[in-house]
Design a protein around this motif. Structure first.
Motif, PDB file in Angstrom:
ATOM      1  N   LYS A 199       2.984  53.383  19.300  1.00 48.22           N
ATOM      2  CA  LYS A 199       1.592  52.983  19.167  1.00 48.22           C
ATOM      3  C   LYS A 199       0.860  53.870  18.159  1.00 48.22           C
ATOM      4  O   LYS A 199       1.204  55.046  17.981  1.00 48.22           O
ATOM      5  N   ARG A 238      -3.646  53.945  20.849  1.00 46.58           N
ATOM      6  CA  ARG A 238      -4.199  54.792  21.895  1.00 46.58           C
ATOM      7  C   ARG A 238      -5.708  54.938  21.712  1.00 46.58           C
ATOM      8  O   ARG A 238      -6.215  54.861  20.585  1.00 46.58           O
ATOM      9  N   LYS A 239      -6.396  55.180  22.786  1.00 46.96           N
ATOM     10  CA  LYS A 239      -7.836  55.436  22.722  1.00 46.96           C
ATOM     11  C   LYS A 239      -8.105  56.619  21.796  1.00 46.96           C
ATOM     12  O   LYS A 239      -7.442  57.657  21.881  1.00 46.96           O
ATOM     13  N   SER A 256      -0.063  57.632  18.945  1.00 45.04           N
ATOM     14  CA  SER A 256       0.865  58.164  19.941  1.00 45.04           C
ATOM     15  C   SER A 256       2.042  58.835  19.233  1.00 45.04           C
ATOM     16  O   SER A 256       2.421  58.456  18.129  1.00 45.04           O
ATOM     17  N   ASP A 315      -7.287  52.143  25.155  1.00 45.61           N
ATOM     18  CA  ASP A 315      -5.919  51.789  24.772  1.00 45.61           C
ATOM     19  C   ASP A 315      -5.819  50.290  24.513  1.00 45.61           C
ATOM     20  O   ASP A 315      -6.474  49.487  25.180  1.00 45.61           O
TER      21      ASP A 315
END
Length: 472
Positions: A277, A227-228, A280, A237
């Motif tokens: 992720k 994730r960013k 996340s 992302d």
């Protein structure tokens, strides 16, 4: 618009070190690749403005004067999005790797790297480009049948290979994991692609990840995505390999190089059929078939605590073993004929054959690099024999290549392969300089002219070699 197909893959090298261009040109020519040189990013931009469609791949250094490789990468992504970029640099760190991959580079190679590693990764990039072009070409006229006949062929009639090929349709008929073991160069990835093409996932993606080449700190991101803001440098992302392979097949090449922490997460992914992720908290279900490969002795790796036994058992529903070429020498004539046709067709040359003397030499050789090495040798023979119908011994086993490819018949295969792998670009550079000096009776000016560099560069290199104890 996609670039037109070319007989000879064309690479643009952007680097401010002139000797590196000489090294790359000699190395790539041996492997049937064409190279164009630019010595800074601005020059490369001018070349690409005029003839971007002429190139299949750009290899650029990270750190250059005036404009760095990231700025060149941004220009290429904006103006020529179909063109693939590999970043190389002596200034390797995690931030550079993240920024390069996030901005669209397809690979990132920190120096020093071996000549074998460079060629493998370039050829992998070119193969991906061909697959993309073929997929785009097929889109307007998608085949009506669900499964197409496999276009990949695993050549061989040795009893072991016949049994292996007879087993593949049954292996391909489901989504259970496959573990393929075999020495480097035996064709493990070809088998994986063949399994994919024979399966009902053939129309789905085939994603290949070389675990040995992934920066250690970024393995989790490359596999599962992030994730960013998940870590420094994660500016947006990222889609991981498992997501890209959704509905298809994921090849985890050299999986034994992944560290134990990631192995534990892979085990969970295989058990739960879901990924999470980096950064996340929400897991995501996936539909991916996993094929893993290794060139290591798995029993030893497990005994040393370097590979999880439970992961091995989870992966090896179908354990396949590929024999080295020296154990199936009866296949050498078939492979030679196959590769001759492949490269004669590729380069538009008339049909060829090898001389009896060359075939005898092939049959006596121990092939430490296995089928990949045989293919490289045949490709060289096809190119150096030019318009002649017969490829001779001197076209392949040429003294000019002796230093880069030692052919000591009494050395063990393991030692031979090690010698081939440890030769880095820096080793090759030093050999070229010392050879040029020898051929010019140590005349640095003449040697510099011969190599296309300055005498000052040679003096500086020699000074460094002496300081490192590499020369007297």
């Amino acid at each position: 618009m996609a670039a037109p197909q070319r007989d000879v893959p064309h690479i643009l090298l952007v680097d401010d070190e002139h000797l590196l261009h000489t090294l790359f040109e000699r190395l790539f020519t041996r492997h049937g690749l064409r190279l164009t040189s630019c010595y800074n990013a601005l020059q490369a931009m001018e070349v690409l403005k005029k003839e971007a469609d002429a190139f299949d791949l750009v290899i650029t250094d990270f750190k250059m004067p005036d404009m760095d490789g990231l700025e060149l990468l941004a220009y290429i992504r904006q103006e020529h999005p179909d063109l693939q970029v590999i970043m190389i640099t002596a200034h390797a760190n995690v931030q550079h790797a993240v920024r390069a991959m996030q901005n669209g580079a397809i690979d990132y190679i920190p120096k020093p790297f071996s000549t074998e590693e460079l060629v493998e990764r370039v050829q992998a990039a070119l193969a991906r480009r061909r697959e993309q072009q073929e997929a785009r070409a097929k889109q307007p006229a998608r085949m009506s049948q669900r499964r197409a006949r496999p276009t990949i062929e695993y050549v061989g009639e040795h009893p072991t290979i016949r049994r292996l090929k007879e087993m593949l349709p049954r292996v391909a008929a489901n989504k259970a994991p496959v573990f393929i073991q075999g020495e480097s160069g035996t064709g493990k990835e070809i088998l994986a692609r063949l399994i994919h093409q024979m399966s009902d996932r053939a129309e789905g993606p085939f994603v290949a990840i070389n675990c040995a080449n992934l920066p250690r700190e970024l393995v989790e991101s490359h596999l599962f995505g992030h994730r960013k803001g998940a870590f420094t440098g994660a500016i947006e992302d990222m889609t991981g390999a498992f997501e890209r392979a959704e509905g298809g097949t994921l090849l985890l090449d050299e999986i034994t190089e992944v560290d134990l922490a990631i192995q534990a997460k892979l085990l969970r992914v295989l058990q739960e059929q879901e990924i999470q992720k980096v950064g996340s908290t929400e897991p995501r279900k996936i539909d991916v078939r996993v094929i893993a490969t290794s060139n290591r002795n798995l029993s030893e790796a497990i005994a040393k605590g370097e590979f999880r036994e439970d992961l091995y058992h989870r992966l090896s529903v179908f354990p396949l073993s590929v024999p080295p070429l020296r154990e199936r020498m009866s296949d050498v004539p078939l492979l030679v004929a196959h590769f001759i046709k492949k490269y004669c067709d590729l380069y538009g040359l008339p049909p060829k054959k090898v001389s009896d003397a060359l075939m005898e030499r092939f049959m006596q050789y121990h092939w430490p690099g296995n089928v990949r090495q045989l293919e490289n040798y045949v490709q060289r023979g096809v190119l150096l024999s030019a318009e002649r119908e017969v490829i001779e011994v001197e076209d392949v086993f040429n003294d000019f290549f002796a230093d880069a490819e030692p052919a000591r018949q009494n050395a063990s295969a393991e030692k031979e392969e090690l010698l081939a792998r440890v030769q880095t670009i820096e080793d090759m550079e030093r050999e070229m300089i010392l050879r040029a000096l020898k051929e010019t009776n140590n005349n640095q000016q003449l040697a510099a002219q011969k190599l296309g560099i300055s005498a000052r560069t040679i003096r500086n290199k020699l000074k460094r070699y002496r300081e490192q104890g590499l020369i007297p």
